[in-house]
Design a protein around this motif. Structure first.
Motif, short mmCIF file in Angstrom:
data_model
loop_
_atom_site.label_atom_id
_atom_site.label_comp_id
_atom_site.label_asym_id
_atom_site.label_seq_id
_atom_site.Cartn_x
_atom_site.Cartn_y
_atom_site.Cartn_z
N LEU A 181 10.18 -26.31 -61.22
CA LEU A 181 10.75 -26.27 -62.55
C LEU A 181 10.46 -24.89 -63.14
O LEU A 181 9.36 -24.36 -62.98
CB LEU A 181 10.13 -27.35 -63.45
N GLU A 182 11.46 -24.35 -63.80
CA GLU A 182 11.31 -23.00 -64.36
C GLU A 182 11.30 -23.07 -65.88
O GLU A 182 12.06 -23.83 -66.49
CB GLU A 182 12.47 -22.13 -63.88
N GLU A 238 1.25 -30.58 -61.52
CA GLU A 238 0.82 -30.76 -62.91
C GLU A 238 1.18 -29.59 -63.80
O GLU A 238 1.45 -29.78 -64.99
CB GLU A 238 -0.69 -31.04 -62.96
N ASP A 239 1.19 -28.36 -63.27
CA ASP A 239 1.56 -27.23 -64.12
C ASP A 239 3.01 -27.33 -64.56
O ASP A 239 3.38 -26.89 -65.66
CB ASP A 239 1.30 -25.90 -63.41
N GLN A 240 3.85 -27.98 -63.71
CA GLN A 240 5.25 -28.17 -64.08
C GLN A 240 5.42 -29.38 -64.99
O GLN A 240 6.23 -29.37 -65.92
CB GLN A 240 6.10 -28.30 -62.82
N MET A 241 4.63 -30.44 -64.75
CA MET A 241 4.68 -31.60 -65.64
C MET A 241 4.23 -31.23 -67.04
O MET A 241 4.59 -31.90 -68.02
CB MET A 241 3.79 -32.72 -65.09
N ALA A 242 3.42 -30.20 -67.17
CA ALA A 242 2.89 -29.80 -68.48
C ALA A 242 3.93 -29.11 -69.34
O ALA A 242 3.72 -28.94 -70.56
CB ALA A 242 1.68 -28.90 -68.29
N LEU A 243 5.04 -28.68 -68.77
CA LEU A 243 6.08 -28.04 -69.57
C LEU A 243 6.68 -29.04 -70.56
O LEU A 243 6.95 -30.19 -70.21
CB LEU A 243 7.19 -27.50 -68.67
N ALA A 244 6.88 -28.60 -71.78
CA ALA A 244 7.55 -29.46 -72.77
C ALA A 244 8.96 -29.78 -72.28
O ALA A 244 9.65 -28.92 -71.73
CB ALA A 244 7.60 -28.75 -74.12
N GLY A 245 9.35 -31.05 -72.48
CA GLY A 245 10.67 -31.47 -72.05
C GLY A 245 10.69 -32.14 -70.69
O GLY A 245 11.76 -32.56 -70.23
N VAL A 246 9.52 -32.28 -70.05
CA VAL A 246 9.43 -32.94 -68.75
C VAL A 246 8.82 -34.32 -68.94
O VAL A 246 7.76 -34.45 -69.56
CB VAL A 246 8.60 -32.11 -67.75
N ASP A 257 11.04 -19.29 -74.14
CA ASP A 257 9.87 -20.10 -74.50
C ASP A 257 9.21 -20.58 -73.22
O ASP A 257 9.66 -21.55 -72.60
CB ASP A 257 10.29 -21.28 -75.37
N ALA A 258 8.15 -19.91 -72.84
CA ALA A 258 7.49 -20.21 -71.55
C ALA A 258 6.81 -21.56 -71.53
O ALA A 258 6.35 -22.00 -70.47
CB ALA A 258 6.48 -19.11 -71.23
N THR A 259 6.74 -22.25 -72.69
CA THR A 259 6.10 -23.57 -72.72
C THR A 259 7.07 -24.70 -72.47
O THR A 259 6.65 -25.85 -72.29
CB THR A 259 5.40 -23.82 -74.07
N ARG A 260 8.38 -24.40 -72.47
CA ARG A 260 9.40 -25.44 -72.31
C ARG A 260 10.15 -25.26 -71.00
O ARG A 260 10.34 -24.14 -70.52
CB ARG A 260 10.41 -25.42 -73.46
N VAL A 261 10.61 -26.39 -70.44
CA VAL A 261 11.40 -26.33 -69.23
C VAL A 261 12.77 -25.74 -69.55
O VAL A 261 13.34 -25.98 -70.62
CB VAL A 261 11.55 -27.74 -68.59
N GLY A 262 13.27 -24.94 -68.61
CA GLY A 262 14.57 -24.33 -68.83
C GLY A 262 15.53 -24.51 -67.67
O GLY A 262 16.75 -24.40 -67.85
#
Length: 399
Positions: free
Chosen positions: A209-210, A113-121, A215-220
């Motif tokens: 997912l990193e 869930e912490d990775q699903m919470a990234l914007a762009g996922v 921007d630590a709120t978005r997937v990169g």
């Protein structure tokens, strides 16, 4: 069953709708309630990974306007009390029933869930998911990564390429969908993805997912099991689905990779509860009572109808569900179809066409009897082989 006065259908997608329609068509005039977790009326899911992503929102499923049913939308069932014959909803309401249809389908597997919470996922299961993904694609991301090369993942990758986007498809299997269509078709499919500009990475798992460095709120990026990081501006998690049965815990129903039923779709030990669609696991009479569960539109369509009809008729007059599944997808403009259960086979052979021509059919047999088929751009052969499976023909099978 003559004493049915109140029927509740839990699950308002295709299987639930078809069950409700069959219940009315069988002459039931009592109270009928249709419970759906989404606020939307029943709609068609196959276009979500194709037409909806490109701008066509027509997902209409006709027929819900003639049910004369109580629509309970935007509510989830959270508990089933079989002794009291009540379905408990997430707002505390209790719906009493004399007959129950379980059609809650399946839910998508998710990354942590912490990775699903990234914007762009994103995941893709509902119309709202599809619209959110469409909006994200319109923002012209530099790199789209699809995790999972199965049915939905392949269609999303195909649609994203048609939109002119760069896409990487990551699949943990060596060949995408080989467990469904066999190695020959899966090998062709892998090459087909690559010919159409998809970067296919096979045989590796996604470990994390990193976030973006800026921007630590978005997937990169997507980290792979071999240590590589694949840049990603948008990630679609297409990791398959699992039957939505949590609300049935403690109900006394047998849950084993889905709701276990008999061949007539009655929950084991129950004469007033049937199940249909992605949620049900039942013994298939054509395949030595092999326990199967099918995640596809056609199965939900046919099985929902029979489940509703069987509930009204009762176990003594019910019919077994023994249809040969026929399934399909369209990837980069080419139709890939399969029927029966290729995974049950101990041998396979090309029986028409050729891989080189991208038009061929593969037959699958177990102990000399046809149990499955898979085709590329060959719907006529798929239909012929599906009929042969239903007839339990021996192999070889040739046109």
């Amino acid at each position: 069953m003559s004493d049915l006065e109140r029927i509740v259908v839990v699950g308002a997608s295709l299987a639930g709708l078809r069950a409700a329609q069959a219940i009315r068509d069988e002459g039931f005039t009592g109270d009928l309630s249709l419970v759906g977790a989404e606020p939307h009326l029943p709609y068609n899911r196959p276009p979500l990974s194709k037409n909806v992503l490109t701008g066509d929102d027509d997902v209409t499923l006709p027929g819900d306007d003639r049910l004369g049913a109580t629509w309970v939308g935007g509510r989830r069932a959270v508990r089933l009390a079989t002794t009291e014959r009540t379905v408990v909803l997430d707002d505390g309401r209790e719906l009493p029933y004399d007959g129950l249809v379980i059609a809650t389908g399946a839910r998508p597997r998710r990354l942590p869930e912490d990775q699903m919470a990234l914007a762009g996922v994103h995941v893709l299961r509902t119309i709202d998911d599809a619209k959110a993904l469409r909006s994200a694609l319109r923002e012209e991301p530099g790199q789209v990564v699809v995790v999972g090369g199965g049915f939905i993942g392949g269609e999303v990758a195909s649609t994203v390429r048609a939109l002119g986007k760069d896409v990487t498809l990551i699949d943990s299997r060596e060949l995408p969908m080989d467990g469904v269509v066999g190695e020959t078709v899966a090998g062709w499919l892998a090459a087909h993805h690559r010919r159409n500009g998809v970067e296919l990475i096979s045989g590796l798992r996604v470990t994390a997912l990193e976030p973006k460095a800026t921007d630590a709120t978005r997937v990169g990026a997507v980290r792979l099991s071999d240590g590589r990081s694949i840049p990603a501006d948008l990630v679609v998690a297409a990791l398959g689905v699992e039957p939505d049965t949590d609300w049935l815990d403690g109900s006394g129903l047998e849950l084993d990779g889905g709701v276990r039923t008999d061949a007539r779709l009655f929950a084991l030990g129950e004469s007033r509860i049937v199940a249909a669609g992605d949620v049900v696991r039942w013994p298939h009479g054509l395949f030595e009572d092999e326990l199967v569960r099918i995640e596809h539109w056609a199965n939900a369509n046919e099985q929902g109808t029979l489940a509703g009809r069987n509930l009204l008729r009762g176990p003594a007059d019910a019919e077994p569900y023994a249809a040969v599944p026929g399934l399909g997808t369209r990837v980069h403009g080419v139709r890939v179809q399969w029927a029966g259960f290729p995974r049950l086979a101990d041998q396979s052979m090309i029986v028409a066409g050729s891989v080189e021509d991208s038009k061929f059919a593969v037959a699958f047999a177990r102990r000399g009897t046809l149990v499955g088929a898979a085709t590329v751009a060959f719907p006529r052969e798929l239909n012929r082989l599906r009929a042969a499976i239903a007839s339990a023909e021996a192999v070889p099978v040739s046109a």
